[in-house]
Design an enzyme around this catalytic site. Structure first.
Site, short mmCIF file in Angstrom:
data_model
loop_
_atom_site.label_atom_id
_atom_site.label_comp_id
_atom_site.label_asym_id
_atom_site.label_seq_id
_atom_site.Cartn_x
_atom_site.Cartn_y
_atom_site.Cartn_z
N ASP A 51 0.82 -1.21 0.00
CA ASP A 51 0.00 0.00 0.00
C ASP A 51 0.86 1.26 0.00
O ASP A 51 2.01 1.26 0.40
CB ASP A 51 -0.88 0.05 1.27
CG ASP A 51 -2.04 -0.93 1.20
OD1 ASP A 51 -2.07 -1.76 0.28
OD2 ASP A 51 -2.91 -0.85 2.09
N HIS A 195 3.86 -2.27 3.04
CA HIS A 195 3.84 -0.91 2.48
C HIS A 195 5.12 -0.60 1.71
O HIS A 195 6.21 -0.87 2.21
CB HIS A 195 3.67 0.12 3.61
CG HIS A 195 2.35 0.06 4.30
ND1 HIS A 195 2.06 -0.89 5.24
CD2 HIS A 195 1.24 0.81 4.14
CE1 HIS A 195 0.81 -0.71 5.66
NE2 HIS A 195 0.29 0.32 5.01
ZN LIG Z 1 -2.55 3.21 3.21
#
Ligand SMILES: [Zn+2]
Length: 239
Positions: A51, A195
């Protein structure tokens, strides 16, 4: 007597509040459906997702590790980050990975109007299409936060709501901690959350070096446990 009634009402309100927070924010909650937080239990397959990118340096490092190990992944990107780093999105696509929508500005959707949510989603769809020539069919809300109106907004756009079942907690853990968190959460159909960026912050504020360093051990651990990596599209209901 009145005090008892007041206490009962207060307890009920508190219980409702706690349940409601759980329903809106917990990845495995199915209060807002349809939602996919985990793929099919058949077969030993897991899917890797990243992400908040694309981000300078870290997205490319993640892509290098994935390429070296021939592992497919999905990148839930923010429209603003794609505007700033269009070449990185093009490399994600050229490397054969999937792209998902993660809003334009990494907006928390709690208490947002349907119009505001649609703006964030549509603006990002437009940017991704302009840069990479595709329109994602998957959406992941920032912080996993869902709100009323999100599901119909996604259904209108034929998009799937995707959460996760195994977080690496790479926003707070060290390299070993990230690796252990992911490997502990493995189950058939696991959707792994990591991430490659940090919201829509400036490059100087982003450090995903721990995620990059953990990734080879995560991949090795997953293989060791007999799992294979599947693209997220293989976990979606066929329509
Ligand atoms: Zn996020």
């Amino acid at each position: 007597m009145i005090l008892t009634v007041v206490l009962i009402i207060a307890a009920a309100a508190l219980a409702f509040g706690l349940w409601f927070c759980w329903a809106c924010a917990t990845p495995s909650s199915t209060f807002f459906r349809p939602v996919l937080h985990r793929g099919p239990r058949e077969g030993k397959r897991v899917s890797l997702t990243f992400d908040d990118g694309p981000s300078v340096q870290f997205t490319e490092q993640v892509l290098d590790v994935l390429r070296e190990h021939n592992v497919p992944a999905t990148f839930f990107v923010c429209g603003k980050n794609v505007e700033n780093h269009p070449d990185l999105l093009r490399r994600i696509v050229a490397d054969g990975h999937e792209v998902g929508n993660h809003t334009y500005s990494h907006l928390c959707l709690f208490f947002r109007s349907r119009r505001r949510m649609a703006e964030e989603i549509d603006r990002t769809q437009g940017i991704i299409e302009k840069v990479a020539g595709l329109r994602p069919r998957i959406f992941r809300p920032p912080y996993g936060a869902r709100w009323f109106g999100l599901i119909p907004t996604l259904l209108e756009r034929h998009m799937h709501l995707i959460l996760w079942s195994a977080a690496g907690y790479d926003w707070k853990k060290d390299v070993q901690g990230i690796t252990q968190a992911v490997l502990r959460g493995l189950k058939p159909g696991a959707v792994i959350l990591l991430h490659d960026g940090r919201e829509t912050r400036d490059t100087a504020e982003i450090d995903r070096s721990r995620t990059v360093l953990a990734l080879p051990a995560i991949i090795a651990g997953i293989h060791r446990q007999g799992y294979v990596f599947a693209p997220l599209r293989d976990f979606l209901p066929s329509t």
